[in-house]
Design a protein around this motif. Sequence first.
Motif, mmCIF file in Angstrom:
data_model
loop_
_atom_site.group_PDB
_atom_site.id
_atom_site.type_symbol
_atom_site.label_atom_id
_atom_site.label_comp_id
_atom_site.label_asym_id
_atom_site.label_seq_id
_atom_site.Cartn_x
_atom_site.Cartn_y
_atom_site.Cartn_z
ATOM 1 N N ASN A 102 33.204 26.687 12.502
ATOM 2 C CA ASN A 102 32.939 27.112 12.796
ATOM 3 C C ASN A 102 31.833 27.775 12.805
ATOM 4 N N ASP A 103 31.159 28.480 13.431
ATOM 5 C CA ASP A 103 29.327 28.792 13.733
ATOM 6 C C ASP A 103 29.361 29.321 12.803
ATOM 7 N N LYS A 104 30.133 30.111 12.311
ATOM 8 C CA LYS A 104 29.821 31.301 10.912
ATOM 9 C C LYS A 104 29.062 30.366 9.754
ATOM 10 N N ASN A 105 30.128 29.563 9.820
ATOM 11 C CA ASN A 105 30.145 28.433 8.421
ATOM 12 C C ASN A 105 28.816 27.253 9.026
ATOM 13 N N GLN A 106 28.898 27.057 10.600
ATOM 14 C CA GLN A 106 27.432 26.292 11.107
ATOM 15 C C GLN A 106 26.066 26.539 10.106
ATOM 16 N N MET A 107 26.447 28.257 10.638
ATOM 17 C CA MET A 107 24.590 28.707 10.299
ATOM 18 C C MET A 107 24.728 28.218 8.887
ATOM 19 N N ILE A 108 25.751 28.911 8.085
ATOM 20 C CA ILE A 108 25.206 28.633 6.999
ATOM 21 C C ILE A 108 25.141 27.559 5.957
ATOM 22 N N PHE A 109 25.453 26.852 6.099
ATOM 23 C CA PHE A 109 25.541 25.425 6.275
ATOM 24 C C PHE A 109 24.005 24.198 6.425
ATOM 25 N N TYR A 110 23.612 24.535 8.008
ATOM 26 C CA TYR A 110 22.977 24.551 8.653
ATOM 27 C C TYR A 110 20.936 25.612 7.482
ATOM 28 N N GLY A 111 21.639 26.217 7.082
ATOM 29 C CA GLY A 111 20.875 27.073 6.681
ATOM 30 C C GLY A 111 20.364 27.000 4.935
ATOM 31 N N SER A 112 21.295 25.989 4.419
ATOM 32 C CA SER A 112 21.618 25.706 3.312
ATOM 33 C C SER A 112 20.711 24.906 3.211
ATOM 34 N N TRP A 113 21.462 23.849 3.787
ATOM 35 C CA TRP A 113 20.490 22.514 3.851
ATOM 36 C C TRP A 113 18.715 22.985 3.763
ATOM 37 N N ALA A 114 18.674 23.295 4.818
ATOM 38 C CA ALA A 114 16.987 23.084 4.661
ATOM 39 C C ALA A 114 16.746 23.893 4.028
ATOM 40 N N PHE A 115 16.815 24.926 3.134
ATOM 41 C CA PHE A 115 16.680 25.682 1.993
ATOM 42 C C PHE A 115 16.285 24.632 0.812
ATOM 43 N N LEU A 116 17.526 23.762 0.789
ATOM 44 C CA LEU A 116 17.636 22.577 -0.170
ATOM 45 C C LEU A 116 16.736 21.387 -0.042
ATOM 46 N N CYS A 117 16.682 21.158 0.986
ATOM 47 C CA CYS A 117 15.474 20.279 1.302
ATOM 48 C C CYS A 117 14.384 20.626 0.787
ATOM 49 N N PHE A 118 13.932 20.907 1.480
ATOM 50 C CA PHE A 118 12.192 21.718 0.892
ATOM 51 C C PHE A 118 12.151 21.586 -0.358
ATOM 52 N N PRO A 119 12.048 21.558 -1.454
ATOM 53 C CA PRO A 119 11.558 20.429 -2.470
ATOM 54 C C PRO A 119 11.779 19.563 -1.707
ATOM 55 N N VAL A 120 12.192 18.409 -1.480
ATOM 56 C CA VAL A 120 12.086 16.984 -1.035
ATOM 57 C C VAL A 120 10.992 17.150 -0.347
ATOM 58 N N TYR A 121 10.520 17.633 1.209
ATOM 59 C CA TYR A 121 9.374 17.915 1.571
ATOM 60 C C TYR A 121 8.320 18.145 0.548
ATOM 61 N N LEU A 122 7.978 18.463 0.204
ATOM 62 C CA LEU A 122 6.945 18.982 -0.964
ATOM 63 C C LEU A 122 6.681 17.841 -1.500
ATOM 64 N N ALA A 123 7.415 17.435 -2.614
ATOM 65 C CA ALA A 123 7.496 15.454 -3.087
ATOM 66 C C ALA A 123 6.558 15.623 -1.811
ATOM 67 N N THR A 124 6.608 14.525 -0.437
ATOM 68 C CA THR A 124 6.307 13.865 0.024
ATOM 69 C C THR A 124 4.909 14.005 -0.242
ATOM 70 N N PHE A 125 4.216 15.579 -0.327
ATOM 71 C CA PHE A 125 2.246 15.205 -0.265
ATOM 72 C C PHE A 125 2.438 13.875 -1.288
ATOM 73 N N LYS A 126 3.067 13.990 -2.112
ATOM 74 C CA LYS A 126 2.508 12.672 -3.032
ATOM 75 C C LYS A 126 2.632 11.296 -2.646
ATOM 76 N N THR A 127 3.381 11.327 -1.489
ATOM 77 C CA THR A 127 3.551 9.516 -0.600
ATOM 78 C C THR A 127 2.822 9.605 0.347
ATOM 79 N N ASN A 128 2.877 9.495 1.321
ATOM 80 C CA ASN A 128 2.542 9.468 2.310
ATOM 81 C C ASN A 128 2.849 10.291 3.925
ATOM 82 N N ILE A 129 1.828 9.859 4.729
ATOM 83 C CA ILE A 129 2.338 11.147 6.061
ATOM 84 C C ILE A 129 4.215 11.039 6.754
ATOM 85 N N PHE A 130 4.126 8.782 6.772
ATOM 86 C CA PHE A 130 5.219 9.273 7.234
ATOM 87 C C PHE A 130 6.378 9.806 7.118
ATOM 88 N N LEU A 131 6.598 10.180 5.145
ATOM 89 C CA LEU A 131 7.270 10.134 4.219
ATOM 90 C C LEU A 131 7.658 11.929 5.055
#
Length: 205
Positions: A102-131
């Motif tokens: 439902n909408d409430k759980n979707q908001m938590i779901f997508y917000g959590s994934w944005a937070f969880l994926c941020f460290p992966v994004y930071l790691a891409t600065f040791k790779t290349n612009i495409f990643l």
Amino acid sequence: SILGHSFLMVNQSDYYANAIPLGSFCFAISFILNGLHECHIHKMDDPLLYLTLLLFGGVGQITTGIFEYIKSRTFPCALYLTYGLYFLSYFFGKYSGNDIFNDKNQMIFYGSWAFLCFPVYLATFKTNIFLSIQNLAIIAFFVIKCIGVNYDITALREIVPGILELVSGFVSLYICFGQILNEHYRFQLFPAIPFMKDNNIDDFI
């Protein structure tokens, strides 16, 4: 050398095949199909779409992550396991039959994934612009999706996130082609733009 800076090349000392094209293709096909669906460019039947997301987005990327774990490559292992688990959780959320998505759980779901994926994004600065572009588009997708669900704005629930999925998917397809063709021809048919001049092969992914 050309090989030293070729686009996402597998380490030539490995005795295993390069699993990155598989993960990149699974990532690409999942986000492109879902993006086309959400943008209303090409509406697929939900069962077919979600089965594709389960097999390619979930199983395919998790398989790639396991292969990269065997090769002791932490970053691609974390990258593909993270997004593989995202698609698995998305699939079971959609097909739970208990209205847990439902909408409430979707908001938590997508917000959590944005937070969880941020460290992966930071790691891409040791790779290349495409990643980096690929992962930034996905984080933006999660954030905008969360806002759209919270405020019930159709454009932010479907259209804009769908566009971001398409951007990330096509960039991943470029990575996939680069992995296969650059390694096969030993030449940069799909050039990379590394962030650091001293990156070696393993630093790219």
